[in-house]
Every structure is written in C-alpha cells, then in structure tokens.
Scaffold this active site. Structure first.
Site, PDB file in Angstrom:
ATOM      1  N   CYS A   1       0.503   0.216   1.909  1.00  0.00           N
ATOM      2  CA  CYS A   1       0.203  -1.051   2.585  1.00  0.00           C
ATOM      3  C   CYS A   1       0.217  -2.195   1.575  1.00  0.00           C
ATOM      4  O   CYS A   1       0.738  -3.292   1.853  1.00  0.00           O
ATOM      5  CB  CYS A   1      -1.165  -0.999   3.266  1.00  0.00           C
ATOM      6  SG  CYS A   1      -1.197  -0.074   4.815  1.00  0.00           S
TER       7      CYS A   1
ATOM      8  N   GLY B   1       2.919  18.916   1.569  1.00  0.00           N
ATOM      9  CA  GLY B   1       3.150  18.279   0.275  1.00  0.00           C
ATOM     10  C   GLY B   1       2.993  16.769   0.288  1.00  0.00           C
ATOM     11  O   GLY B   1       3.404  16.088  -0.652  1.00  0.00           O
TER      12      GLY B   1
ATOM     13  N   HIS C   1       6.129   7.920   5.388  1.00  0.00           N
ATOM     14  CA  HIS C   1       7.316   7.414   4.686  1.00  0.00           C
ATOM     15  C   HIS C   1       8.413   8.459   4.757  1.00  0.00           C
ATOM     16  O   HIS C   1       8.148   9.657   4.826  1.00  0.00           O
ATOM     17  CB  HIS C   1       6.996   7.068   3.232  1.00  0.00           C
ATOM     18  CG  HIS C   1       6.303   8.154   2.468  1.00  0.00           C
ATOM     19  ND1 HIS C   1       4.953   8.392   2.581  1.00  0.00           N
ATOM     20  CD2 HIS C   1       6.778   9.092   1.616  1.00  0.00           C
ATOM     21  CE1 HIS C   1       4.620   9.411   1.817  1.00  0.00           C
ATOM     22  NE2 HIS C   1       5.711   9.869   1.221  1.00  0.00           N
TER      23      HIS C   1
ATOM     24  N   HIS D   1       0.207   0.636   9.140  1.00  0.00           N
ATOM     25  CA  HIS D   1      -0.354   1.848   8.549  1.00  0.00           C
ATOM     26  C   HIS D   1      -0.392   2.963   9.588  1.00  0.00           C
ATOM     27  O   HIS D   1      -1.181   2.926  10.525  1.00  0.00           O
ATOM     28  CB  HIS D   1      -1.758   1.581   8.011  1.00  0.00           C
ATOM     29  CG  HIS D   1      -2.328   2.769   7.290  1.00  0.00           C
ATOM     30  ND1 HIS D   1      -1.929   3.113   6.017  1.00  0.00           N
ATOM     31  CD2 HIS D   1      -3.219   3.705   7.671  1.00  0.00           C
ATOM     32  CE1 HIS D   1      -2.562   4.207   5.651  1.00  0.00           C
ATOM     33  NE2 HIS D   1      -3.357   4.592   6.633  1.00  0.00           N
TER      34      HIS D   1
ATOM     35  N   ASP E   1      11.440   5.182  -5.351  1.00  0.00           N
ATOM     36  CA  ASP E   1      10.331   6.077  -5.665  1.00  0.00           C
ATOM     37  C   ASP E   1      10.010   5.965  -7.151  1.00  0.00           C
ATOM     38  O   ASP E   1      10.902   5.928  -7.996  1.00  0.00           O
ATOM     39  CB  ASP E   1      10.713   7.524  -5.297  1.00  0.00           C
ATOM     40  CG  ASP E   1       9.506   8.448  -5.281  1.00  0.00           C
ATOM     41  OD1 ASP E   1       9.116   8.894  -4.186  1.00  0.00           O
ATOM     42  OD2 ASP E   1       8.948   8.719  -6.375  1.00  0.00           O
TER      43      ASP E   1
ATOM     44  N   CYS F   1      -4.835   1.442   1.076  1.00  0.00           N
ATOM     45  CA  CYS F   1      -3.592   2.224   1.054  1.00  0.00           C
ATOM     46  C   CYS F   1      -2.570   1.594   0.105  1.00  0.00           C
ATOM     47  O   CYS F   1      -2.232   0.413   0.231  1.00  0.00           O
ATOM     48  CB  CYS F   1      -3.026   2.305   2.468  1.00  0.00           C
ATOM     49  SG  CYS F   1      -1.365   2.985   2.520  1.00  0.00           S
TER      50      CYS F   1
ATOM     51  N   HIS G   1       0.439   7.511   4.008  1.00  0.00           N
ATOM     52  CA  HIS G   1       1.044   6.426   4.800  1.00  0.00           C
ATOM     53  C   HIS G   1       2.464   6.917   5.047  1.00  0.00           C
ATOM     54  O   HIS G   1       3.217   7.137   4.090  1.00  0.00           O
ATOM     55  CB  HIS G   1       1.008   5.124   3.998  1.00  0.00           C
ATOM     56  CG  HIS G   1       1.628   3.930   4.681  1.00  0.00           C
ATOM     57  ND1 HIS G   1       0.989   2.716   4.781  1.00  0.00           N
ATOM     58  CD2 HIS G   1       2.842   3.768   5.258  1.00  0.00           C
ATOM     59  CE1 HIS G   1       1.777   1.855   5.416  1.00  0.00           C
ATOM     60  NE2 HIS G   1       2.915   2.471   5.707  1.00  0.00           N
TER      61      HIS G   1
ATOM     62  N   HIS H   1      11.609   9.900   2.628  1.00  0.00           N
ATOM     63  CA  HIS H   1      12.342   9.923   1.366  1.00  0.00           C
ATOM     64  C   HIS H   1      13.840   9.943   1.692  1.00  0.00           C
ATOM     65  O   HIS H   1      14.285  10.742   2.531  1.00  0.00           O
ATOM     66  CB  HIS H   1      12.024  11.203   0.580  1.00  0.00           C
ATOM     67  CG  HIS H   1      10.598  11.343   0.146  1.00  0.00           C
ATOM     68  ND1 HIS H   1      10.179  11.149  -1.156  1.00  0.00           N
ATOM     69  CD2 HIS H   1       9.478  11.681   0.840  1.00  0.00           C
ATOM     70  CE1 HIS H   1       8.875  11.367  -1.254  1.00  0.00           C
ATOM     71  NE2 HIS H   1       8.420  11.693  -0.051  1.00  0.00           N
TER      72      HIS H   1
ATOM     73  N   ASN I   1       7.265  14.443   4.295  1.00  0.00           N
ATOM     74  CA  ASN I   1       6.170  15.377   4.040  1.00  0.00           C
ATOM     75  C   ASN I   1       4.991  15.010   4.938  1.00  0.00           C
ATOM     76  O   ASN I   1       4.616  13.836   5.025  1.00  0.00           O
ATOM     77  CB  ASN I   1       5.750  15.303   2.573  1.00  0.00           C
ATOM     78  CG  ASN I   1       6.862  15.750   1.643  1.00  0.00           C
ATOM     79  OD1 ASN I   1       7.615  16.671   1.959  1.00  0.00           O
ATOM     80  ND2 ASN I   1       6.992  15.095   0.503  1.00  0.00           N
TER      81      ASN I   1
HETATM   82  P1  DGP Z   1       4.801  12.355  -0.597  1.00  0.00           P
HETATM   83  O1  DGP Z   1       4.592  13.659  -1.291  1.00  0.00           O
HETATM   84  O2  DGP Z   1       5.838  12.468   0.475  1.00  0.00           O
HETATM   85  O3  DGP Z   1       3.512  11.729  -0.121  1.00  0.00           O
HETATM   86  O4  DGP Z   1       5.466  11.426  -1.699  1.00  0.00           O
HETATM   87  C1  DGP Z   1       4.907  10.252  -2.190  1.00  0.00           C
HETATM   88  C2  DGP Z   1       5.934   9.641  -3.087  1.00  0.00           C
HETATM   89  O5  DGP Z   1       5.509   8.332  -3.404  1.00  0.00           O
HETATM   90  C3  DGP Z   1       6.139  10.371  -4.421  1.00  0.00           C
HETATM   91  O6  DGP Z   1       7.498  10.796  -4.510  1.00  0.00           O
HETATM   92  C4  DGP Z   1       5.825   9.327  -5.480  1.00  0.00           C
HETATM   93  C5  DGP Z   1       5.847   8.029  -4.723  1.00  0.00           C
HETATM   94  N1  DGP Z   1       4.864   7.068  -5.171  1.00  0.00           N
HETATM   95  C6  DGP Z   1       3.529   7.249  -5.287  1.00  0.00           C
HETATM   96  N2  DGP Z   1       2.929   6.137  -5.700  1.00  0.00           N
HETATM   97  C7  DGP Z   1       3.914   5.211  -5.837  1.00  0.00           C
HETATM   98  C8  DGP Z   1       3.911   3.839  -6.229  1.00  0.00           C
HETATM   99  O7  DGP Z   1       2.896   3.221  -6.545  1.00  0.00           O
HETATM  100  N3  DGP Z   1       5.119   3.224  -6.255  1.00  0.00           N
HETATM  101  C9  DGP Z   1       6.281   3.848  -5.914  1.00  0.00           C
HETATM  102  N4  DGP Z   1       7.405   3.153  -5.985  1.00  0.00           N
HETATM  103  N5  DGP Z   1       6.317   5.133  -5.534  1.00  0.00           N
HETATM  104  C10 DGP Z   1       5.138   5.801  -5.495  1.00  0.00           C
END
Ligand code: DGP
Length: 118
Positions: A10, A95, A102, A49, A33, A7, A100, A104, A89
């Site tokens: 993680c 979406g 989270h 996780h 992000d 992950c 994992h 926003h 999401n």
């Molecule tokens: P979601 O659609 O809620 O699963 O959004 C995942 C978010 O994670 C997306 O806005 C981009 C962000 N993201 C994906 N990979 C990485 C990463 O490696 N580093 C960071 N900082 N953000 C990431």
C-alpha cells in the site's frame, strides 16, 4: 479507497516508499521485485488492499480481469516475446510473504516446470 497503513505494498502504491515502477494506472501499480528470480521479475499490485486470492469477492471481478489482461501487455513491453510465467502465492502454505495480493510476472531466463520446491 481501502488501504492498510501498515502494508508495504500500500505504501509503495501510494508513493510513500520507493520502487522501480514500470507501469501504473488508477487500479494497479507495477514495479520490479526487490529480489528478482528471473531477468524480468515484476509485481502487479492492486491499489486497494486485498490480502490474497482467498479474500476476493465478486466486487473484485473487474479488477482481476484488468490485472489478467494487463499481464501479456507488460510481458510484451518487457521483450518477453516467447512467453512468460505468472505466479500468485496465497497464504503461508503458498509461500506468500507480503500479505497484499500481487501477481509475479517472470521471464527472460530458463524457466522449467512449475517451480515447486518442497
Ligand atoms: P510473495 O512470496 O508472493 O509474498 O512475494 C513477495 C515478493 O515481494 C518477494 O518476491 C519480494 C518482494 N518484495 C518484498 N518487499 C519488497 C519491497 O519493499 N519492494 C519490492 N520492490 N519488492 C518487495
């Protein structure tokens, strides 16, 4: 602690992958992000996780309360004095891209409506 070696979040939480971290404690890490949708776009990520909201149990109640109460503090620290948006999401239909859990935290720009695209 329950983590998943495949992950990405993680790995970020463990410091095995880089991120621009703005806060951490024993329960969560918070980082920017990689693809910001607003001038402030943070991800609040539990260290354990958990795939999504759909996998939560009563074991996670204290963790979720901690994350919720952290949000306005983070927003204030980021200068979001007139408000902020939070998004979770859940699943492919919601979406979710990183499986994992989270939250926003977005703000600092013009945010209108619920942001639903479909
Ligand atoms: P979601 O659609 O809620 O699963 O959004 C995942 C978010 O994670 C997306 O806005 C981009 C962000 N993201 C994906 N990979 C990485 C990463 O490696 N580093 C960071 N900082 N953000 C990431």
């Amino acid at each position: 602690m329950s983590t998943d070696s495949n992950c990405i979040f993680c790995k970020i939480a463990a410091g095995e992958l880089p991120s621009t971290q703005v806060y951490s404690d024993e329960h969560v890490v918070v980082f920017k992000d990689i693809s910001p949708k607003a001038p402030v776009h943070l991800l609040v990520v539990p260290r354990i996780h958990v795939v999504s909201l759909a996998e939560l149990t009563s074991e996670h109640d204290a963790l979720m309360a901690h994350m919720m109460r952290l949000l306005p503090k983070l927003a204030e620290e980021q200068g979001l004095t007139d408000g902020f948006r939070t998004v979770i999401n859940t699943g492919v239909g919601g979406g979710q891209v990183v499986f994992h859990l989270h939250i926003h935290l977005l703000g600092g720009g013009e945010l209108h409506g619920a942001g639903f695209v479909g």
